[in-house]
Design an enzyme around this catalytic site. Sequence first.
Site, PDB file in Angstrom:
ATOM      1  N   HIS A 284       0.807  -1.235   0.000  1.00 15.92           N
ATOM      2  CA  HIS A 284       0.000   0.000   0.000  1.00 15.92           C
ATOM      3  C   HIS A 284       0.828   1.267   0.000  1.00 15.92           C
ATOM      4  CE1 HIS A 284      -3.964  -1.881   0.855  1.00 15.92           C
ATOM      5  NE2 HIS A 284      -3.209  -2.800   1.446  1.00 15.92           N
TER       6      HIS A 284
ATOM      7  N   LYS B 137      -8.423  13.893   4.278  1.00 16.81           N
ATOM      8  CA  LYS B 137      -7.505  12.743   4.302  1.00 16.81           C
ATOM      9  C   LYS B 137      -6.510  12.992   5.427  1.00 16.81           C
ATOM     10  CE  LYS B 137      -6.320  13.939  -0.029  1.00 16.81           C
ATOM     11  NZ  LYS B 137      -6.501  12.703  -0.746  1.00 16.81           N
ATOM     12  N   ARG B 138      -5.715  11.974   5.769  1.00 20.16           N
ATOM     13  CA  ARG B 138      -4.682  12.185   6.774  1.00 20.16           C
ATOM     14  C   ARG B 138      -3.787  13.356   6.366  1.00 20.16           C
ATOM     15  NH1 ARG B 138      -4.163   8.246  10.998  1.00 20.16           N
ATOM     16  NH2 ARG B 138      -2.281   9.422  11.494  1.00 20.16           N
TER      17      ARG B 138
ATOM     18  N   LYS C   4       0.878  14.498   0.808  1.00 19.42           N
ATOM     19  CA  LYS C   4      -0.484  14.766   0.309  1.00 19.42           C
ATOM     20  C   LYS C   4      -0.691  16.246   0.008  1.00 19.42           C
ATOM     21  CE  LYS C   4      -2.389  10.848   2.951  1.00 19.42           C
ATOM     22  NZ  LYS C   4      -3.006   9.931   1.964  1.00 19.42           N
TER      23      LYS C   4
ATOM     24  N   THR D 243      -8.452   6.520  -2.133  1.00 13.97           N
ATOM     25  CA  THR D 243      -9.806   5.980  -2.306  1.00 13.97           C
ATOM     26  C   THR D 243     -10.825   7.088  -2.045  1.00 13.97           C
ATOM     27  OG1 THR D 243      -9.589   5.149  -0.040  1.00 13.97           O
ATOM     28  CG2 THR D 243      -9.356   3.544  -1.826  1.00 13.97           C
TER      29      THR D 243
ATOM     30  N   LYS E  48     -14.504   8.168  -3.833  1.00 11.94           N
ATOM     31  CA  LYS E  48     -15.748   8.489  -3.126  1.00 11.94           C
ATOM     32  C   LYS E  48     -16.282   9.839  -3.574  1.00 11.94           C
ATOM     33  CE  LYS E  48     -13.754   5.897   0.620  1.00 11.94           C
ATOM     34  NZ  LYS E  48     -12.871   5.957   1.800  1.00 11.94           N
TER      35      LYS E  48
HETATM   36  C1  26W Z   1       3.654   0.656   9.977  1.00 11.13           C
HETATM   37  C2  26W Z   1       3.081   2.030   9.869  1.00 11.13           C
HETATM   38  C3  26W Z   1       2.240   2.158   8.690  1.00 11.13           C
HETATM   39  C4  26W Z   1       0.893   2.308   8.834  1.00 11.13           C
HETATM   40  C5  26W Z   1       0.104   2.398   7.726  1.00 11.13           C
HETATM   41  C6  26W Z   1       2.802   2.118   7.436  1.00 11.13           C
HETATM   42  C7  26W Z   1       2.025   2.201   6.350  1.00 11.13           C
HETATM   43  C8  26W Z   1       0.668   2.333   6.486  1.00 11.13           C
HETATM   44  C9  26W Z   1      -0.214   2.335   5.272  1.00 11.13           C
HETATM   45  C10 26W Z   1       0.516   1.760   4.101  1.00 11.13           C
HETATM   46  C11 26W Z   1      -0.780   3.654   4.981  1.00 11.13           C
HETATM   47  C12 26W Z   1      -1.990   3.569   4.115  1.00 11.13           C
HETATM   48  O1  26W Z   1      -3.085   3.602   4.584  1.00 11.13           O
HETATM   49  N1  26W Z   1      -1.797   3.524   2.781  1.00 11.13           N
HETATM   50  C13 26W Z   1      -2.876   3.847   1.876  1.00 11.13           C
HETATM   51  O2  26W Z   1      -3.549   2.680   1.449  1.00 11.13           O
HETATM   52  C14 26W Z   1      -4.681   3.018   0.681  1.00 11.13           C
HETATM   53  C15 26W Z   1      -5.409   1.741   0.355  1.00 11.13           C
HETATM   54  O3  26W Z   1      -4.673   0.980  -0.528  1.00 11.13           O
HETATM   55  C16 26W Z   1      -4.283   3.794  -0.557  1.00 11.13           C
HETATM   56  O4  26W Z   1      -5.443   4.190  -1.241  1.00 11.13           O
HETATM   57  C17 26W Z   1      -3.474   5.021  -0.175  1.00 11.13           C
HETATM   58  O5  26W Z   1      -2.984   5.674  -1.341  1.00 11.13           O
HETATM   59  C18 26W Z   1      -2.326   4.622   0.712  1.00 11.13           C
HETATM   60  O6  26W Z   1      -1.637   5.771   1.190  1.00 11.13           O
END
Ligand code: 26W
Length: 824
Positions: free
Chosen positions: A368, A559-560, A565, A667, A671
């Site tokens: 992701h 979004k976060r 971003k 995503t 939406k």
């Molecule tokens: C370990 C800490 C951590 C926590 C969360 C590392 C990485 C993440 C995720 C990869 C962050 C995340 O939510 N990624 C998002 O995933 C979505 C679903 O696939 C994508 O639409 C977003 O672009 C992506 O940033």
Amino acid sequence: MAIADILHELEHHPRPCDKEGLKKSIRDALIHQAGKDPLEATPRDWLEAVSYAVRERMIERRMFTQRLFNREHAKRVYYLSMEYLIGRMLINSLLNLGFYDPTREALSEMGVDLLTIAELEPDAALGNGGLGRLAACILDSMASQCMPGYGYGIRYEYGMFQQQIEHGQQVEHPDNWLRYGNNWEFARPEKLFRVRFYGRVITHRDNGNIRHHWQDCEEVIAMAYDYPMPGYGNKNVNNLRLWAAKATRDFDLNYFNEGDYIGAIQKKAETETISMVLYPNDATAIGRELRLKQEYFFVSASIQDILQHHEEMGYRISELADKVALQLNDTHPAIAVAELMHLLLDKHELPWMTAWEITKSVFGYTNHTLLPEALETWPVAVMERVLPRHMQIIYDINFHFMNEVRHTFPGDTEIVRRLSIIDEDHGRQVRMAHLAVVGSHKINGVAALHTALLKDTLFNDFYRLWPERFVSITNGITPRLWLNQANPALSDLISEHIGRDWVMDLSQLKALESFADVARCRAEFRSVKEANKRHLASLVLERTGIHIDPTAMFDVQVKRIHEYKRQLLNLLHVVAFYNRIRRGEAAQQAPRVVLFAGKAAPSYMRAKQIIRLINDVADVINHDPVVDGWLKVVFYPNYDVSSAAVIIPAADLSEQISTAGMEASGTGNMKLALNGALTIGTLDGANVEIREAVGEENIFIFGLTAEQVAETRQRGYRPRTHYEENAELREVLDMIRSGFFSPDERGRYRALVDDLLGNDAFLVLADFAAYVEAQERADALYRNPEEWTRRAMLNTARMGYFSIDRTVQQYAEEVWGVNPECWI
Ligand code: 26W
């Protein structure tokens, strides 16, 4: 009654789902479950009663669903995810189960308004953002498509923190979501698995085979909590199983026997912290031991549970890959590869190669993110101490893997070093992404561009080794929540024209295209949007005290908060826009409300500062009478699934402006477009595919491409050039830097602006001019409401591809090996 009779009775006389039947159940639950006199019941008591009535009906259906899957010997899909961002469950369950209307009427006859009490339910916020919400959409889709799909995760006592804004700054409050109990969960105090940590490994020979015993461990008990997941428009109810950590009884006894009563209780509390809280980090790896324990805790319990069911079904362990598919939602559960090997080798005593073939055929891994800081690694020393047997297994996996690499690329020692699961360059670390790739038969990115970049960069060596393992599966969203539920007015309007089947087949929205050319249809579409905007305006007033004009363009970025971003890019445009109005160019601009929402990771100082800057800018602009009626800036606090469901249907312009190459998919972009917002965005993530789907006339694309971003960086990017050459940008940055928006502390944003001028890692300045120009295009179009509405309708009509059902079908065919035509 004999069991057969009980079952027969249930099957033929399930709880009635008509108004009278529901009314009786709700009344009974109010008295016998909530324990309240209807004359004295509070809205929260009614919520408890109605959720109880729904729960009874769901659980019957779940029983029949599970029986059917067992009887048919269906192959099961298990989704392993540290996060599920579900939101509220009442309305969603009612709509999916098909008794929303009778429930609303039943309550109304008892003097209770369904929507009012539904607002009291806390969000199940067991996730950070995109990744967790995707997991929730996937569960909805699997249930709605009658697929035998199961979620596994952690029952955090505290979910995503609640954000408050105090003096413009983010303050975090704990999310005690279970405070009033939770009727959606079924505690399973008998469903327990032991999860071990620490200890040591003893090796001995047994008939010529080497056996490993992991002993002297600390033990934690994982206890199951089940959450029924109802499908839409069918009688299928799937299950999400979340684990809570409990101290073992043996453990208590030992301490008690030693006479240390208080110490025993303390140790118990310490053990149970494993499932206490969700780490609120979005996209930065957490190097804490507790996080590793969380990961292993839920993975181990889940895999034990899955293997136990497999055996109970009478299957042989050698058939595992025929009966089970396991999906890794990012690397967070990647230790599952080693855990399955551990169980196959040490418990089932399979030979290494047999165990390894099974493991590889069972796992799929979804990546992701490409952000280097998000890639999980664990120091070998930590892994060795916490999970000594797993560290051995990882070494063994790596040994075999390195041999394969040497065989494929003879003489290339560099590639061996780069591909190794163990990173030797940063003080010996286990690279979890490498473990996930090596242990999976399919690896996917979440949008076409993202997968292409994975193949070209992060996993290029792996791609050269195993090109057949890489697939692209573009994300999607569930139309049940994000259109049908969140936007009932638009849903009804759509259904008047094309019927309601789009809820389960979103591609049918295509049929709306022709209505975009009919003036009356445009007027209807516009009036729905206006009503949604009025609703949001009233909520903004309630939450922030800010009055916004529902006829202005609602420009939203939700979004976060993260530098990549580029909320900052948006904000620089806000200030430029403000300056244009102050210079007397108001007549050329459509009035705007720029709305931001999102949480910053508590330790991410720059993100928190961006929130503060947004609020500081908002404060000045919203109090400046010169721009009154032209521009308002809102930071909407505590963005969550529930507020998303109000904000998104009210948006006109969707901000998707990440530095190209950095947003894996997004995503929220889907939406918003589905709800008739036009996108202003870079060619990043799924924006690329959204442009293809909606047509380039119907989206505002700007800025550097991923390739140009890479080139710019390679050439040696000099952000100051843009400052020097662009007077408007210069004015904006000078204002922020000099304290125009922070008169009480003029130097507050000096470091931030200096960082943009000297470094600008996310190329904000490089894209500023193109962004402003794209905003002008958006502005001009908005001043032509007929044309704007036409294009907004085309966006809605052309978003069918982004249904999560299409995504799940692709996983089914390309990764899980379950056939959508006959899952059972
Ligand atoms: C370990 C800490 C951590 C926590 C969360 C590392 C990485 C993440 C995720 C990869 C962050 C995340 O939510 N990624 C998002 O995933 C979505 C679903 O696939 C994508 O639409 C977003 O672009 C992506 O940033």
